[in-house]
Design an enzyme around this catalytic site. Structure first.
Site, PDB file in Angstrom:
ATOM      1  N   ASP A   1      40.926  46.786  38.225  1.00 12.13           N
ATOM      2  CA  ASP A   1      40.486  45.394  38.336  1.00 12.13           C
ATOM      3  C   ASP A   1      41.230  44.499  37.334  1.00 12.13           C
ATOM      4  O   ASP A   1      41.162  44.718  36.123  1.00 12.13           O
ATOM      5  CB  ASP A   1      38.968  45.393  38.057  1.00 12.13           C
TER       6      ASP A   1
ATOM      7  N   ASP B   1      34.583  38.012  44.722  1.00  7.27           N
ATOM      8  CA  ASP B   1      33.441  38.918  44.909  1.00  7.27           C
ATOM      9  C   ASP B   1      32.500  38.449  46.018  1.00  7.27           C
ATOM     10  O   ASP B   1      32.162  37.277  46.105  1.00  7.27           O
ATOM     11  CB  ASP B   1      32.622  39.002  43.616  1.00  7.27           C
TER      12      ASP B   1
HETATM   13  C1  GLA Z   1      34.923  42.103  39.322  1.00  8.70           C
HETATM   14  C2  GLA Z   1      35.098  42.843  40.640  1.00  8.70           C
HETATM   15  C3  GLA Z   1      33.754  43.385  41.084  1.00  8.70           C
HETATM   16  C4  GLA Z   1      33.206  44.321  40.013  1.00  8.70           C
HETATM   17  C5  GLA Z   1      33.111  43.589  38.694  1.00  8.70           C
HETATM   18  C6  GLA Z   1      32.755  44.525  37.562  1.00  8.70           C
HETATM   19  O1  GLA Z   1      34.134  40.965  39.462  1.00  8.70           O
HETATM   20  O2  GLA Z   1      35.649  42.000  41.618  1.00  8.70           O
HETATM   21  O3  GLA Z   1      33.890  44.077  42.309  1.00  8.70           O
HETATM   22  O4  GLA Z   1      34.032  45.441  39.913  1.00  8.70           O
HETATM   23  O5  GLA Z   1      34.343  42.972  38.357  1.00  8.70           O
HETATM   24  O6  GLA Z   1      32.753  43.898  36.337  1.00  8.70           O
END
Ligand code: GLA
Length: 530
Positions: A295, A355
């Protein structure tokens, strides 16, 4: 600390040149008036306004798992007004409203991340040379930490490490169809524990999810602690023994996934893999992990979007060097046209959006935006419009059926995001509809096509193996609607065999076109064959 000022100090502060402008006559007239004004001003000024918070502060807030969230406050004080910014996880947020009155600090900041706006308040009290700070996130209990003075340098991101020259990382041979499994984030977020993961692994088997194809049990962010003296990543209290957990998940005939990112911190502010890529890949392999979600987050404070490919390639190479088959799941929210270079860094899937959340607007907004990039899928590399929210309670059954149907038409990874230990029969019937899953998992990996769009009514079709077509009649509108698809739109004609995949019913042979009543926010999903 508070200091009592005398009138001369005050005069000098208010106007450093004041005395030079006074004549001897004017002095006699002005002095009494001046003293009275000073007295009035002094009584109006709060004692605490004398403490100047200007400067950098590091705020450490305990997470409850033995780790701390660290953020930096860059404050400027003018009288009782506080301005400045809060630096956290590579993101900088201006203080929109700040005061420091009677030793009490109050600050409001609004963050914007992936189009989500969150307002947080910070309330602090001076305790010696520290500030005890209570941070209030919307809808959560306040958390309390302590801030102490630090330097501007401490708040800077680490120096940029060189990125490798680009090359093509070989295909790892995994994920010939979109990965299926579960991920902890949507339901558990920062609360996920070893016990939850074991419980979910048990439930995948007993509920029938494993038989339906859900294989990967993926731990998302917040398992991490710091690094040991050798630089090895360690786990926090919630995950006492990762190797034992991986062994447990494997003993169920399942696979296990882990999470990290190329920046110094993950999105939740935990330890990232920055400068430790190979070491971390080796640790994951030694623990027995089969999947890594990687990520971007705080990497954005060090690298530019044009560095992304090289940065992801570094981990792609590191994973392959371990010799263990590890699915590589890129998560950088669809930046820099990732679908064009994702396979080159050894990526098996890449997030195409910010997200998802458990609401119709979020899900449909993401899902129906995916058609233009649908052709970038293929065996081993998939567009990922984010994990499933089915069963989390924020949408109706029709909306969740739309979610499952749309993700399957898109050939998206199917990563359930609910608590599998407590699923309702309805949730099970949606997540485990094997006929819908078969669309997602079709080995020929043809991309979905939008056949028509009239206002809120969208018809999408996808060619499957055995000269079969899947057709989704999606109604995004607020009222039920009659929808139809002509066989000629699929390049077909005559009387074709139709099966309704949510009703689990053969509808016999249908000539020329198919029509159906589709509920608001719902879908009718059929297969069509000669
Ligand atoms: C980001 C990702 C999510 C999750 C969070 C965890 O927002 O896009 O899917 O993994 O981080 O902190």
């Amino acid at each position: 600390m508070a200091r009592v000022r005398n009138p001369v100090d005050l005069e000098q502060n208010l106007n450093p040149h004041a005395s030079s402008r006074f004549t001897s006559i004017s002095r006699t007239i002005f002095i009494p008036t001046f003293l009275i004004s000073c007295a009035l001003l002094l009584s109006a000024l709060p004692v605490s306004a004398q403490t100047d918070l200007t400067g950098y502060w590091v705020l450490r807030v305990p997470t409850g798992d033995g780790t701390f969230h660290e953020s930096f406050l860059d404050l400027k004080q003018s009288g009782e007004k506080i301005t400045g910014r809060i630096l956290r996880n590579g993101r900088e947020t201006p203080i929109t409203d700040g005061t420091f009155t009677d030793g009490k600090l109050h600050m409001v900041v609004t963050t914007h991340f992936q189009s989500t706006e969150r307002t947080m308040t910070y309330d602090g009290t001076m305790k010696g040379d520290k500030i005890s700070v209570s941070v209030q996130f919307p809808g959560r209990d306040a958390i309390v930490g302590a801030a102490e003075r630090t330097t501007a340098e401490a708040a800077l991101p680490p120096a940029r490490l060189p990125t490798p020259a680009l090359h093509d990382v070989p295909d790892n041979g995994l994920a010939r169809t979109p990965p299926m499994g579960w991920n902890s984030w949507n339901k558990f977020a920062g609360k996920v524990t070893d016990a939850d993961v074991r419980g979910v692994a048990d439930a995948i088997v007993t509920s029938g999810m494993k038989d339906a194809g859900y294989l990967y049990v993926n731990i998302d962010d917040t398992w991490e602690a710091g690094r040991d003296a050798q630089g090895n990543i360690t786990t926090n209290k919630k995950f006492p023994d990762m190797k034992a957990l991986a062994d447990y998940v494997h003993s169920k005939g399942l696979k296990i996934g882990i999470y990290s990112g190329p920046g110094p911190k993950t999105c939740a502010g935990y330890e990232g893999s920055y400068g430790h890529e190979e070491q971390d890949a080796n640790t994951y392999a030694a623990w027995g992990f089969d999947y890594l979600k990687y990520d971007w987050c705080s990497a954005g404070e060090i690298y530019k979007p044009q560095d992304m490919q090289a940065v992801y390639q570094k981990m792609g190479d590191a994973l392959q060097k371990t010799g263990r088959p590890i699915v590589f799941s890129l998560c950088q929210y669809g930046l820099a046209d990732v679908w064009k270079w994702g396979p080159k860094v050894g990526g098996n899937s890449w997030r195409t959006t910010g997200d998802i959340s458990d609401h119709w607007k979020s899900m449909e907004g993401i899902g129906f935006r995916q058609f233009d990039i649908a052709s970038y899928i293929g065996p081993g590399h998939w567009n990922d419009p984010d994990m499933l929210e089915i069963g989390n309670g924020g949408m109706t059954a029709d909306e969740y059926r739309t979610h499952m149907s749309l993700w399957s038409m898109l050939a998206a990874p199917l990563l359930a995001g609910n608590d599998l230990r407590t699923m309702s029969e309805e949730t099970k019937s949606i997540l485990m509809n094997k006929e819908v899953i078969a669309i997602d998992q079709d080995p020929e990996a043809h991309p979905v096509k939008k056949i028509s769009e009239q206002g809120a009514l969208v018809v999408a079709a996808r060619q499957l193996k055995n000269e079969t077509w899947a057709v989704g009649l999606f109604n995004r509108g607020d009222a039920a609607a009659k929808m139809n698809v002509a066989w000629s739109d699929l390049g077909l004609h005559g009387k074709l065999k139709v099966r309704d995949l949510w009703a689990h019913k053969d509808l016999g042979r249908v000539a020329d076109q198919f029509s159906a009543d589709v509920p608001s926010h719902g879908v009718v999903l059929i297969t069509v064959k000669r």
